[in-house]
Each structure stands twice: as structure tokens, then as C-alpha cells.
Scaffold this active site. Structure first.
Site, PDB file in Angstrom:
ATOM      1  N   LYS A 189       0.877  -1.181   0.000  1.00 29.78           N
ATOM      2  CA  LYS A 189       0.000   0.000   0.000  1.00 29.78           C
ATOM      3  C   LYS A 189       0.911   1.227   0.000  1.00 29.78           C
ATOM      4  O   LYS A 189       0.848   2.096   0.889  1.00 29.78           O
ATOM      5  CB  LYS A 189      -0.927  -0.052   1.230  1.00 29.78           C
ATOM      6  CG  LYS A 189      -2.046   0.968   1.229  1.00 29.78           C
ATOM      7  CD  LYS A 189      -3.125   0.697   0.195  1.00 29.78           C
ATOM      8  CE  LYS A 189      -4.125   1.841   0.155  1.00 29.78           C
ATOM      9  NZ  LYS A 189      -5.134   1.681  -0.912  1.00 29.78           N
ATOM     10  N   ASP A 221      -5.508  -3.153  -2.408  1.00 29.02           N
ATOM     11  CA  ASP A 221      -6.943  -3.120  -2.747  1.00 29.02           C
ATOM     12  C   ASP A 221      -7.159  -3.594  -4.179  1.00 29.02           C
ATOM     13  O   ASP A 221      -8.068  -4.376  -4.469  1.00 29.02           O
ATOM     14  CB  ASP A 221      -7.537  -1.714  -2.517  1.00 29.02           C
ATOM     15  CG  ASP A 221      -6.683  -0.593  -3.103  1.00 29.02           C
ATOM     16  OD1 ASP A 221      -5.540  -0.854  -3.525  1.00 29.02           O
ATOM     17  OD2 ASP A 221      -7.173   0.554  -3.134  1.00 29.02           O
ATOM     18  N   ASP A 245      -2.100 -12.502   5.021  1.00 35.08           N
ATOM     19  CA  ASP A 245      -3.139 -13.233   5.750  1.00 35.08           C
ATOM     20  C   ASP A 245      -4.454 -13.130   4.987  1.00 35.08           C
ATOM     21  O   ASP A 245      -5.137 -14.132   4.746  1.00 35.08           O
ATOM     22  CB  ASP A 245      -3.294 -12.642   7.154  1.00 35.08           C
ATOM     23  CG  ASP A 245      -4.395 -13.325   7.944  1.00 35.08           C
ATOM     24  OD1 ASP A 245      -4.447 -14.573   7.908  1.00 35.08           O
ATOM     25  OD2 ASP A 245      -5.205 -12.625   8.580  1.00 35.08           O
ATOM     26  N   ASP A 249      -6.311 -16.109   2.085  1.00 34.22           N
ATOM     27  CA  ASP A 249      -7.662 -16.666   2.235  1.00 34.22           C
ATOM     28  C   ASP A 249      -8.462 -16.454   0.960  1.00 34.22           C
ATOM     29  O   ASP A 249      -9.198 -17.331   0.513  1.00 34.22           O
ATOM     30  CB  ASP A 249      -8.408 -16.000   3.405  1.00 34.22           C
ATOM     31  CG  ASP A 249      -8.264 -16.782   4.711  1.00 34.22           C
ATOM     32  OD1 ASP A 249      -7.265 -17.524   4.839  1.00 34.22           O
ATOM     33  OD2 ASP A 249      -9.139 -16.650   5.583  1.00 34.22           O
TER      34      ASP A 249
HETATM   35  C1  IPM Z   1      -3.396 -17.800   9.424  1.00 37.12           C
HETATM   36  C2  IPM Z   1      -4.323 -17.508  10.558  1.00 37.12           C
HETATM   37  C3  IPM Z   1      -3.515 -16.897  11.695  1.00 37.12           C
HETATM   38  C4  IPM Z   1      -2.910 -15.604  11.187  1.00 37.12           C
HETATM   39  C5  IPM Z   1      -4.278 -16.668  12.997  1.00 37.12           C
HETATM   40  C6  IPM Z   1      -4.992 -17.921  13.450  1.00 37.12           C
HETATM   41  C7  IPM Z   1      -3.392 -16.138  14.070  1.00 37.12           C
HETATM   42  O1  IPM Z   1      -5.363 -16.684  10.150  1.00 37.12           O
HETATM   43  O2  IPM Z   1      -2.455 -18.582   9.616  1.00 37.12           O
HETATM   44  O3  IPM Z   1      -3.614 -17.255   8.342  1.00 37.12           O
HETATM   45  O4  IPM Z   1      -3.564 -14.557  11.207  1.00 37.12           O
HETATM   46  O5  IPM Z   1      -1.760 -15.628  10.758  1.00 37.12           O
HETATM   47 MG    MG Z   2      -5.397 -16.328   8.064  1.00 37.89          MG
END
Ligand code: IPM
Ligand code: MG
Length: 362
Positions: A189, A221, A245, A249
Site C-alpha cells: 500500500k 486493494d 493473511d 484466504d
Molecule cells: C493464518 C491464521 C492466523 C494468522 C491466525 C490464526 C493467528 O489466520 O495462519 O492465516 O492470522 O496468521
Molecule cells: Mg489467516
């Protein structure tokens, strides 16, 4: 090869999926003539219940004495009320920090057999999606100074990166890109954050040592948007702890099942911690419903990244591919016309395919 492995089954479905991965490693051990030793240790909620600490000293000692760590999952609603340092998640952060595992590799790979599970329009994933998210794991806002004011009316966390921290994660990203599509997309960013401007400058400097790799930069973003607009546009994505993180996901969801994805956390040298990217799924724990593939593939990543056992790793990956193409599915990836199997049966099918010598020699 002799390998001493620390095994942390953890909470929820952790023990079930870890058990399948260990049994799979036993087949590899026999087949390729290695010697594996497993030492179990507690971390997460189970460790808190037993000792009052989510990451007992004994667990750290076992991990430090091992060649690598295989971890199931930690956490669950049972421990939600605990303070930050007692929560099961603190064990993960503690392991990452204490073991200096600064490079987190999170592949988001869409298996051809599971293309239907991808929530994106099919034309966006034609030819497959194969992204490697390289997330910085021991710095940034996760580990920066934090606090709450005395009156509890404000709180803060600090995003801070040093040149050395960015250099080493950038190097990991470029080295991986050299073995893949030779493209790195840096995500930051830098239009707002000073730490991102430093980050971007250092990544660009490191790129100078890798002339064959094409480097691009994206604001976070925009990257969040491009991941779902054109996921095939990414090869290696390198970014900070926090952005990584979130984006990992998002990238995982593109593959349709978080139950399929492994991860590696690496430091200097060959030591690493390997774990599925999914959580402890307490709602399905102990019911033979969990998908063990992410943990089995994490074991494969360990063989590849920590021990250079490429043939062994590929053998496991091929067994996964074949089992999926034969339409065996755990509940999370089940669709009409496929065979639904439980955790144990999925593990058994994978091992059966590993044991098939014609198949392995291919
Ligand atoms: C991940 C998880 C962890 C993180 C949490 C559970 C602390 O979300 O490994 O991605 O945020 O790193
Ligand atoms: Mg995570």
C-alpha cells in the site's frame, strides 16, 4: 534419509487429519527406505487445558530439537473468552516467532477435477489457477508494538519493517519464481504507508539479482480485486504479514476448498513448519468428516522444501490427483456424481495409490 519430526496435532480436526498425514509418511518411509521419527507435542487449546499455556516450553524444546514440524490446527470456541496471550492462536504466532519462520508459502492451486468447486465463472479459470502466495510471517503489524491506553478509549498496533526483513522475504519469492513462472507480483500500500514505500523499494532492489524474473507492483486493494477478476494473471505474489493473511484466504477460496491447501513456514536453513491452511473446524471434529488432503499435501511440501525429497513429494501429489480424478470426495468437496468418503477412507485411498508401484514409477 533420517528425519526427526515434531508433530503437533492440536485441536478440533487437527488430530484426525494429522494421523492420516503420518500414516501417509509411513508408506513413503517404507517405499523409499527412509527413517522417520515422530515426536508428539501439544500446542493450542489442548495445551492450554493441560498446562495453562497455549505454547508450553516443552513443545518449543521438542520443535527446536526436530528437523521440521508438522502441525494440524489450533483453536476453537471453547477458548474464545481467553486473553490474547492465552488463546490457542498465540501458539501459532509464538511458534512462528520463536522458530524464526519468516517465509510463509501458501500455494493456491485449483485441481482440474475440482474446477466445479471454484466460485468464479469457468472461463476465468480455464487452463487452471496456480498461485503461490509468499507471506512475510514474523514482522509487520502482527509483531509490532501494540497497546491500549489507560482509559481503554484507544488502542494501537504498529506496522514496521526493516530493510533486512524485506530483503529476505523478497529473496524467497524470487527464488521460488525462478522454479515456476518467473513472475513476481509485489503487493503493498505504497500510495499511503511509509512502511510500504520501504517495502517496495527493497523488493525492487532484490529484483536486480534476478534479471530473469519479471516484477510488477500492485496496491493491495487492487490485488484483492484482480485475484477474482483474473486469477491466472498471478504466479508468485509476495506481500506483508497482514496483507498476506487476507489475500491468501481469498486465493484459497478460488480453489473451491480450503480443505485442499497446504502451507509451509520457512526460516534460514532447511527447518520448516508445515500445516494445512484450514482451521480446526470444531463443528465437524471427531466425526470422520474432515478432508485430510491439505495436511497430507503439507507433508509433501515438507519432503520437498525441508528435505529435498522431490520424488517422494511428487508421489504423494500424484496420489492426490489420481484419487480426485477417480471422483473420491470428502464432504467439503462432494458434488453429485462423485463418491463421498470419510477422513479415514480418503487417507486409505491415498495410501493405496501410493503403494501401487506401477503408479509410483511413472
Ligand atoms: C493464518 C491464521 C492466523 C494468522 C491466525 C490464526 C493467528 O489466520 O495462519 O492465516 O492470522 O496468521
Ligand atoms: Mg489467516
Amino acid at each position: 534419509m533420517e528425519i526427526n519430526l515434531a508433530v503437533i496435532p492440536g485441536d478440533g480436526i487437527g488430530p484426525e487429519v494429522t494421523a492420516e498425514a503420518l500414516e501417509t509418511l509411513r508408506v513413503i518411509e517404507l517405499k523409499f527406505g527412509h527413517k522417520l521419527r515422530f515426536t508428539e507435542a501439544d500446542a493450542g487449546g489442548i495445551a492450554y487445558d493441560k498446562t495453562g499455556a497455549p505454547l508450553p516450553e516443552e513443545t518449543l524444546r521438542i520443535c527446536r530439537a526436530a528437523d521440521s514440524v508438522l502441525l494440524g490446527a489450533v483453536g476453537g470456541p471453547k477458548w474464545d473468552g481467553l486473553s490474547g496471550d492465552k488463546r490457542p492462536e498465540a501458539a501459532l504466532l509464538g511458534l512462528r516467532g520463536e522458530l524464526s519462520l519468516y517465509a510463509n508459502l501458501r500455494p493456491a492451486y485449483l485441481h482440474e477435477a475440482l474446477r466445479g468447486a471454484c466460485p468464479l465463472k469457468p472461463e476465468l479459470t480455464e487452463g487452471g489457477v496456480d498461485i503461490m502466495v509468499v507471506r512475510e510471517l514474523t514482522g509487520g503489524i502482527y509483531f509490532g508494538a501494540r497497546g491500549v491506553s489507560e482509559d481503554k478509549l484507544s488502542a494501537w498496533d504498529t506496522e514496521k519493517y526493516s530493510v533486512a526483513e524485506v530483503e529476505r522475504i523478497a529473496r524467497v519469492a524470487f527464488e521460488i519464481a525462478m522454479k515456476r513462472g518467473r513472475r513476481v507480483c509485489n503487493v503493498d500500500k505504497a500510495n499511503v504507508l511509509e512502511s510500504s514505500r520501504l517495502w517496495r523499494r527493497v523488493v525492487a532492489e532484490v529484483a536486480g539479482n534476478f534479471p530473469e524474473v519479471e516484477l510488477s507492483h500492485m496496491y493491495v486493494d487492487n490485488a484483492a480485486m484482480q485475484l477474482v477478476r483474473n486469477p491466472r494473471g498471478f504466479d508468485v505474489l509476495v506481500t506483508t504479514n497482514m496483507f498476506g493473511d487476507i489475500l491468501s484466504d481469498e486465493a484459497a477460496q478460488i480453489t473451491g476448498s480450503i480443505g485442499m491447501l497446504p502451507s509451509a513456514s520457512l526460516g534460514e536453513g532447511s527447518f520448516g513448519m508445515y500445516e494445512p491452511i484450514h482451521g480446526s473446524a470444531p463443528d465437524i471434529a471427531g466425526r470422520d468428516l474432515a478432508n485430510p488432503i491439505a495436511t497430507v499435501l503439507s507433508a509433501a511440501m515438507m519432503l520437498r522444501y525441508s528435505f529435498g525429497l522431490l520424488e517422494e513429494a511428487e508421489c504423494i501429489e500424484r496420489a492426490v490427483k489420481r484419487t480426485l480424478s477417480e471422483k473420491y470426495r470428502t464432504a467439503d468437496i462432494y458434488s453429485e456424481g462423485t463418491h463421498k468418503v470419510g477422513t479415514r477412507e480418503m487417507g486409505r485411498l491415498l495410501r493405496e495409490r501410493l503403494g501401487d508401484s506401477n503408479f509410483t514409477k511413472r
